[in-house]
Design a protein around this motif. Sequence first.
Motif, PDB file in Angstrom:
ATOM      1  N   THR A   1       0.819  -1.214   0.000  1.00  0.00           N
ATOM      2  CA  THR A   1       0.000   0.000   0.000  1.00  0.00           C
ATOM      3  C   THR A   1       0.845   1.252   0.000  1.00  0.00           C
ATOM      4  OG1 THR A   1      -0.116  -0.189   2.408  1.00  0.00           O
ATOM      5  CG2 THR A   1      -1.934  -1.145   1.154  1.00  0.00           C
TER       6      THR A   1
ATOM      7  N   ASN B   1       2.289   1.745  -3.531  1.00  0.00           N
ATOM      8  CA  ASN B   1       1.255   2.169  -4.485  1.00  0.00           C
ATOM      9  C   ASN B   1       0.922   3.646  -4.301  1.00  0.00           C
ATOM     10  OD1 ASN B   1       1.127  -0.431  -5.490  1.00  0.00           O
ATOM     11  ND2 ASN B   1      -0.562  -1.031  -4.146  1.00  0.00           N
ATOM     12  N   ARG B   2       0.838   4.053  -3.051  1.00  0.00           N
ATOM     13  CA  ARG B   2       0.591   5.471  -2.768  1.00  0.00           C
ATOM     14  C   ARG B   2       1.739   6.322  -3.282  1.00  0.00           C
ATOM     15  NH1 ARG B   2      -0.601   6.249   3.288  1.00  0.00           N
ATOM     16  NH2 ARG B   2      -2.335   4.919   2.650  1.00  0.00           N
ATOM     17  N   GLU B   3       2.951   5.849  -3.070  1.00  0.00           N
ATOM     18  CA  GLU B   3       4.115   6.583  -3.561  1.00  0.00           C
ATOM     19  C   GLU B   3       4.108   6.690  -5.083  1.00  0.00           C
ATOM     20  OE1 GLU B   3       8.629   6.167  -2.289  1.00  0.00           O
ATOM     21  OE2 GLU B   3       8.137   4.710  -3.853  1.00  0.00           O
ATOM     22  N   LEU B   4       3.714   5.608  -5.769  1.00  0.00           N
ATOM     23  CA  LEU B   4       3.699   5.624  -7.231  1.00  0.00           C
ATOM     24  C   LEU B   4       2.747   6.682  -7.766  1.00  0.00           C
ATOM     25  CD1 LEU B   4       4.570   4.441  -9.923  1.00  0.00           C
ATOM     26  CD2 LEU B   4       2.770   2.708  -9.672  1.00  0.00           C
ATOM     27  N   TRP B   5       1.557   6.768  -7.184  1.00  0.00           N
ATOM     28  CA  TRP B   5       0.608   7.794  -7.640  1.00  0.00           C
ATOM     29  C   TRP B   5       1.125   9.198  -7.362  1.00  0.00           C
ATOM     30  CZ3 TRP B   5      -2.809   6.778 -11.077  1.00  0.00           C
ATOM     31  CH2 TRP B   5      -3.399   5.511 -11.156  1.00  0.00           C
ATOM     32  N   LEU B   6       1.754   9.375  -6.219  1.00  0.00           N
ATOM     33  CA  LEU B   6       2.327  10.686  -5.915  1.00  0.00           C
ATOM     34  C   LEU B   6       3.478  11.023  -6.862  1.00  0.00           C
ATOM     35  CD1 LEU B   6       2.352  10.569  -2.005  1.00  0.00           C
ATOM     36  CD2 LEU B   6       0.888  11.984  -3.465  1.00  0.00           C
TER      37      LEU B   6
ATOM     38  N   ILE C   1       3.756   9.972  -9.983  1.00  0.00           N
ATOM     39  CA  ILE C   1       3.139  10.321 -11.276  1.00  0.00           C
ATOM     40  C   ILE C   1       2.660  11.769 -11.250  1.00  0.00           C
ATOM     41  CG2 ILE C   1       1.169   9.840 -12.781  1.00  0.00           C
ATOM     42  CD1 ILE C   1       1.450   6.895 -12.017  1.00  0.00           C
ATOM     43  N   PHE C   2       2.065  12.177 -10.126  1.00  0.00           N
ATOM     44  CA  PHE C   2       1.628  13.563  -9.986  1.00  0.00           C
ATOM     45  C   PHE C   2       2.819  14.510 -10.019  1.00  0.00           C
ATOM     46  CE2 PHE C   2       0.005  17.057  -7.145  1.00  0.00           C
ATOM     47  CZ  PHE C   2      -0.864  17.597  -8.088  1.00  0.00           C
TER      48      PHE C   2
ATOM     49  N   HIS D   1      11.972   3.919  -7.127  1.00  0.00           N
ATOM     50  CA  HIS D   1      10.697   3.379  -6.647  1.00  0.00           C
ATOM     51  C   HIS D   1      10.690   1.852  -6.692  1.00  0.00           C
ATOM     52  CE1 HIS D   1       6.384   2.847  -6.144  1.00  0.00           C
ATOM     53  NE2 HIS D   1       6.381   2.121  -7.248  1.00  0.00           N
TER      54      HIS D   1
ATOM     55  N   PRO E   1       8.507  11.504  -3.426  1.00  0.00           N
ATOM     56  CA  PRO E   1       7.763  12.410  -4.312  1.00  0.00           C
ATOM     57  C   PRO E   1       7.999  13.888  -4.022  1.00  0.00           C
ATOM     58  CG  PRO E   1       6.356  10.600  -3.617  1.00  0.00           C
ATOM     59  CD  PRO E   1       7.616  10.506  -2.806  1.00  0.00           C
TER      60      PRO E   1
END
Length: 462
Positions: free
Chosen positions: A25, A28-33, A35-36, A75, A91
Motif C-alpha cells: 500500500t 502504491n501510494r508513492e507511485l501515484w504521488l 506520477i503527480f 521506486h 515524491p
Amino acid sequence: MTAIDTAPADTTVVKALRGLRMPQTQRNRELWLLIFAFAINAATVALVQLGATGQIDWTFLYYCGALTALVLGLHVALRLRAPQADPFVAPIATVLSGLGLAMIYRIDIEKEISGWEALSTRQLAWLAIAIAGAAVIAVALRNYRVLFRYTYVFGFAGIVLLLLPFVPGLGTDANADVWVSIGGIFSFQPGELAKIALAIFFAGYLVRTREALSSVGTRFLGITWPRPRELGPLLLVWLASMAIIVLQRDLGTGLLLFGMFIAMIYVATGKTSWALLGLVLAVGGAVIAAQVLTYVGWRFQNWLDAFNPDIIDRQGGSYQLVSGIFGLSEGGFLGTGLGQGRPGLTPLSQSDYIIPSLGEELGLIGLFAILCLYMVFASRGIRIGIAGQDDFGKLLATGLSFTIALQVFIMVGGVTRIIPLTGLTTPFLAAGGSSLVANWIIVALLLRISDAVRSRPRVVIG
C-alpha cells in the motif's frame, strides 16, 4: 498463565507476523504521488519554454524524462528492498528538484546560455547522480543500524571533509573557504557531505552519553539546568562552529551544524535547558563574530540597512538582497507567470537567490506551496524519528529532518530579510551538485529508517 507459558506463544505470533507478505500500500501510494510529481515537473518545464521562447524544446524534456526513469528505478528498488518506507519523502524531493531545475533552465534561456556552460545542463547531470546514489543506498544499506558501529569514524570523516578546503592544491579562491577543486575540472562543497557524517556522529554519540547529559542538575526558574561538568559537548560543538565561521568564513555551515546538534541533544535528553543554552550561545557567537569579523559585520549591516544607497553601491554590499526583494515584489500574489519575469537580473538568481526567482514568476501562492512541501518533508522525517524503536534511528531521522528545515529557514529568511543572509543553498532547488547529492542521500536514509520502523511488528499480548 505465567510468563514462561506465554513466551512460546509470543514467539510463534512474532514469527507468523514476520512471515506475512505485507501489502504494497505504501509503494502504491508513492507511485501515484510520483506520477503527480512527474506531471507537475513536465508542465513546469513546458510552461517555462512557452513563456520564454514561445515554443517547446522536446530535447530538454527528453532529458527530464531520463530523470523520471531514474526516479522510477528508485521506486522499484524500494518495492523490492524497503516496501514499508515512507511514501511521501521521495515524491516531495522529486517535485522540489524538478521545480528548481525548471527555474535554473528558465534563467539559462534568459541569459542565452546553452550546452555544458548552462547551469541547467550540469544540474541535470548532478541530479541523475544524486538519484542514482539514493537508489544504491536504498538497496545496499539493508540495516541502517550498522552506521552506529562507526560513530567515531563518521565524526572523523566529517572533520576531514570540513578541513579539505585548507589542503594545498584543493582549495579554491571563492569568497568562503568551502569549495574543493580537483584538477580544476571537478569541484564540490565538502561541507554538504560533512553535515550528514556529523549527523550520524552526533546521533551515535548522544545515544552513548545521553544518560550523563540527562542527569539531574540545578533547578532554576522552573527549568532543570545541566551541571557545569556536563556542558563540555555543547561548548566543544559551539567552538567548532565558531572555528568554521572564523577560518572558513562560512557563517551558514557553522550555524547549521550547531543548530543540528542543539536539536538532537534536545531530542536525546528532553531538557529545554539545552535548547535555551544553545540559543544563548548562538546569539552570543553571532554578536561576537559581527564585532570581530569584518565580513560578518558587513552581512549584519547589509541586513539592517539594506536600502541605504551607500551600502547598495558598495562592493559586496546589499545589491543582491535588494534586487531579490524587488523581484519578489514584482511577482505579487499570483506571479508574472513562468517564463514571463526577469529573475536573471538578480545576481546568483540560480543558486543563493532561487527563492526570489521562483517567487517572481510563481508569486506568493507558489512560494507558499513550495514552503508547504518543505514543511511536509520535515514533518514526515520527524514523524519517522518519533516512531523509531531505537534511539539511534530516532536521533538520526530527527537530526537530518531538522537540518533540511533549518537550512530552508536560513535561506528563505535571508533572502526575505528576516535574518542576515548566509552562504547556504536551498535544499533540492538551488543549483549545486554537492547539495543535490547530499540531500538525496538524506532522502535515502530517511526511507531506510522509515522502512525499518514500519516493518518491525509490535505485538501486544493481553
